[in-house]
Scaffold this motif. Structure first.
Motif, PDB file in Angstrom:
ATOM      1  N   ARG A  55       0.789  -0.817  -0.331  1.00  0.00           N
ATOM      2  CA  ARG A  55       0.342   0.070   0.009  1.00  0.00           C
ATOM      3  C   ARG A  55       1.236   1.397   0.086  1.00  0.00           C
ATOM      4  O   ARG A  55      -0.028   2.387  -0.509  1.00  0.00           O
ATOM      5  N   ARG A  59       0.800   5.724  -3.513  1.00  0.00           N
ATOM      6  CA  ARG A  59       1.342   6.650  -2.980  1.00  0.00           C
ATOM      7  C   ARG A  59       2.614   7.360  -3.326  1.00  0.00           C
ATOM      8  O   ARG A  59       2.630   8.528  -5.073  1.00  0.00           O
ATOM      9  N   LEU A  63       1.942   9.618  -7.477  1.00  0.00           N
ATOM     10  CA  LEU A  63       1.888  11.071  -7.477  1.00  0.00           C
ATOM     11  C   LEU A  63       3.387  11.261  -7.360  1.00  0.00           C
ATOM     12  O   LEU A  63       3.386  12.727  -7.308  1.00  0.00           O
ATOM     13  N   GLU A  64       4.647  10.820  -7.053  1.00  0.00           N
ATOM     14  CA  GLU A  64       6.014  11.708  -7.311  1.00  0.00           C
ATOM     15  C   GLU A  64       6.469  11.474  -8.187  1.00  0.00           C
ATOM     16  O   GLU A  64       6.983  12.384  -8.726  1.00  0.00           O
ATOM     17  N   GLU A 110      -6.168   2.276  -1.232  1.00  0.00           N
ATOM     18  CA  GLU A 110      -5.035   3.037  -1.054  1.00  0.00           C
ATOM     19  C   GLU A 110      -5.282   3.767  -2.274  1.00  0.00           C
ATOM     20  O   GLU A 110      -5.243   5.288  -2.610  1.00  0.00           O
ATOM     21  N   ASP A 113      -8.255   5.568  -2.857  1.00  0.00           N
ATOM     22  CA  ASP A 113      -8.161   7.409  -1.513  1.00  0.00           C
ATOM     23  C   ASP A 113      -7.116   8.378  -2.328  1.00  0.00           C
ATOM     24  O   ASP A 113      -6.828   9.813  -2.019  1.00  0.00           O
ATOM     25  N   LEU A 114      -6.235   7.753  -3.747  1.00  0.00           N
ATOM     26  CA  LEU A 114      -5.326   8.434  -3.770  1.00  0.00           C
ATOM     27  C   LEU A 114      -5.626   9.073  -5.219  1.00  0.00           C
ATOM     28  O   LEU A 114      -5.301   9.928  -5.920  1.00  0.00           O
ATOM     29  N   GLU A 115      -6.861   8.603  -5.792  1.00  0.00           N
ATOM     30  CA  GLU A 115      -7.046   9.337  -6.984  1.00  0.00           C
ATOM     31  C   GLU A 115      -7.108  10.574  -6.750  1.00  0.00           C
ATOM     32  O   GLU A 115      -7.300  10.973  -8.016  1.00  0.00           O
ATOM     33  N   ASP A 117      -5.923  13.139  -5.109  1.00  0.00           N
ATOM     34  CA  ASP A 117      -4.966  13.610  -5.580  1.00  0.00           C
ATOM     35  C   ASP A 117      -4.124  13.801  -6.489  1.00  0.00           C
ATOM     36  O   ASP A 117      -3.613  14.149  -7.916  1.00  0.00           O
ATOM     37  N   PHE A 118      -4.141  12.126  -7.430  1.00  0.00           N
ATOM     38  CA  PHE A 118      -3.470  11.830  -8.786  1.00  0.00           C
ATOM     39  C   PHE A 118      -4.376  12.952  -9.671  1.00  0.00           C
ATOM     40  O   PHE A 118      -3.151  13.361 -10.466  1.00  0.00           O
TER      41      PHE A 118
END
Length: 574
Positions: A55, A59, A63-64, A110, A113-115, A117-118
């Motif tokens: 998990r 991110r 994201l990075e 996960e 949760d980050l979709e 932000d992406f």
């Protein structure tokens, strides 16, 4: 490092091909092409096992890493999360998500949760692409596109092995300064809103990294751009990270730099590669500063085009002209930088020398091996064609086989010839077959190795004998030893023949649907049906996906049905 990326990509290729076939039935709404970059960066940056997903990996990768490599952020925003969700499901459903991974449900949670932000990160990229800063079309001084033709015309660039590059990276002064600064920062240091550090803290930090205290009448924090560049480098290197809205902390492993593992060293150096932009001149006038953005990259790429070295006066004149051509403020910016630094290229060269990428000897400026690796990577990131390969004397057998598979036949032959000149035939045979045995899923590498070793005649006998117990290479070894009339050599069996056929099918399938169907038609439907009756029994890594592919693409319905029956039998016994 470029060679490590190639090896990782080769390792992933069969798995991604299998996913593409799986996705047609199980996730038809996903775009498998969007998975490749995420899977590659997961392998390079998060895990040495393509089947181990956690998990905490998602991110950083999405994201990075991904915002730095996506070609079409609009397309990525629409489909990447869904494609990765399908890929993780595929790994789980097919038993390829290894035990050390987090559970599929946790991984998918996960992603959920980050979709947002992406998608936001992709939208930021779209906004950046749409920004118009009043420049002529063509970007800044560091835009490689204007030099794409010259880069494409360069002769083959030879890259040094990771062991040499890691040794050079360990000695990079700027990384040592970034480490010392991060260690000084420590855990949970509070930072200010207008200036990260107070003037008293700035004095301490300057002393820690060996920078002089400048004379200034204003705030000290406003007069130390080099300190902030090193601070930003520490963040790029992941030595420093925010752990709240107003605190930063050192990463626990930072003090261990230089790391023992070569791959860890090079991963860290690569994280800081984009710090080359910190070498660009910083002037009091923001407009003039922006005019010279990309100057450091512009110098690097001209060194590469110049064969690795140039005379400083020539570079200075050429870059001054480029700045003037790019922007009406270019000449003013160049003159301002000369007045400020004495030489507009002074901050550029200081940073590049400090990051281990160039050397300066009088008027001679030259790329180091690390610098060549770095600028090749930057050019590759810009999606510009460049012929870069490992140096012949440092090329492993696996690298040779992987690179040669992508070359025209005459170039591949030249690479093999140059590589084998450095070895006795028996040693060359041993290395090539050992490389082919590393991954029993890579039929192309295996066939290439067997083809080359087969040209070495009797000198290769010991190497052939040494791989008789390797299931993936036994068919080739038995065939060649029999042809060489070696006493006691095992005769090739029917299973050996079937294995060779499956290898050929695997390679053909990798070339595309048309080539695969054509290769099947060459066999004829009657013989193909006979093969399908027995070939499913062979424990080949790709037998199931090949049978499924035949059932999907073969125009003869009887053959397609036979392939489906064979696939059922193969899955029932696997």
């Amino acid at each position: 490092m470029t060679d490590r990326i190639e090896v990782a990509a080769a390792e992933l290729r069969p798995l991604l091909e299998e996913f593409i076939v799986w996705a047609r039935e199980h996730a038809p709404g996903s775009d498998p092409d969007l998975v490749g970059p995420a899977a590659l960066w997961h392998r390079l940056a998060a895990s040495d096992d393509v089947g181990r997903w956690r998990r905490a990996d998602l991110r950083p990768v999405l994201l990075e890493r991904m915002p730095k490599v996506v070609e079409d952020p609009d397309e990525a925003a629409d489909g990447t999360i869904g494609a990765v969700r399908a890929y993780l499901t595929f790994l789980s459903d097919t038993g390829k998500l290894v035990d050390r991974s987090d559970g599929l449900d946790d991984l998918l949670d996960e992603l959920d949760d980050l979709e947002d932000d992406f998608v936001e990160a992709m939208e930021d990229l779209i906004d950046d692409e749409g920004d118009d800063d009043g420049r002529e079309e063509g970007g800044d001084l560091g835009d490689f596109e204007a030099l794409a033709d010259e880069l494409a015309d360069l002769p083959t660039i030879r890259l040094r092995p990771d062991s040499e590059l890691a040794a050079a990276a360990r000695a990079v002064p700027l990384i040592a300064k970034a480490r010392d600064l991060a260690v000084w920062v420590g855990d949970s240091r509070e930072v200010g809103e207008e200036s990260l550090l107070s003037d008293a803290e700035v004095e301490e930090a300057l002393a820690v990294i060996g920078l002089p205290r400048p004379q200034t009448e204003g705030p000290l924090s406003a007069a130390v751009p080099q300190l902030w560049n090193i601070w930003n480098l520490a963040v790029d290197l992941e030595f420093l990270a925010p752990n709240g809205s107003d605190t930063v902390s050192v990463d626990p492993d930072t003090a261990e730099w230089p790391f023992d593992d070569d791959e860890d060293v090079l991963d860290a150096w690569m994280l800081g590669l984009n710090s080359v932009d910190y070498g660009d001149p910083e002037l009091e006038d923001d407009d003039l500063t922006m005019t010279l953005v990309g100057l450091t990259r512009a110098l690097l790429v001209r060194l590469l085009i110049g064969g690795g070295s140039r005379k400083l006066p020539e570079l200075r004149e050429e870059l001054a002209e480029a700045a003037a051509d790019l922007d009406e403020l270019g000449s003013d910016a160049w003159n301002e930088a000369r007045d400020h630094y004495g030489d507009p290229l002074a901050p550029v060269l200081d940073w590049l020398v400090g990051y281990g990428m160039v050397t300066v000897n009088g008027d001679d400026v030259a790329l180091t091996a690390l610098g060549t690796e770095g600028v090749v990577h930057l050019v590759d990131d810009a999606d510009i064609e460049l012929d870069a390969r490992p140096a012949i004397d440092a090329m492993t057998a696996l690298e040779l086989l992987a690179f040669s598979a992508e070359l025209p036949e005459d170039e591949a032959d030249a690479e093999f010839a140059a590589w084998m000149e450095l070895r006795e035939p028996a040693e060359a045979a041993r290395e090539l077959l050992e490389a082919a045995a590393e991954d029993d899923t890579d039929a192309l590498i295996r066939v290439q190795a067997a083809s080359v070793v087969g040209t070495l005649g009797e000198a290769a006998i010991p190497a052939w004998q040494s791989v008789l117990k390797e299931p993936s290479l036994r068919p080739y070894a038995a065939t060649h030893l029999t042809q060489l009339e070696v006493e006691g050599a095992p005769e090739p069996t029917q299973d050996d023949t079937h294995w060779l056929i499956l290898d050929m099918w695997t390679i053909s399938a990798g070339l595309g649907r048309a080539e695969f169907v054509s290769s099947l038609r060459d066999i004829g439907p009657d013989l193909l049906n006979n093969l399908l009756e027995v070939i499913w029994k062979i424990p080949h890594a790709h037998v199931e996906e090949l049978l499924e592919l035949i059932s999907q693409v073969h125009p003869d319905k009887n053959v397609a049905k036979a392939a489906k029956r064979a696939l059922f039998k193969a899955r029932s016994t696997s």
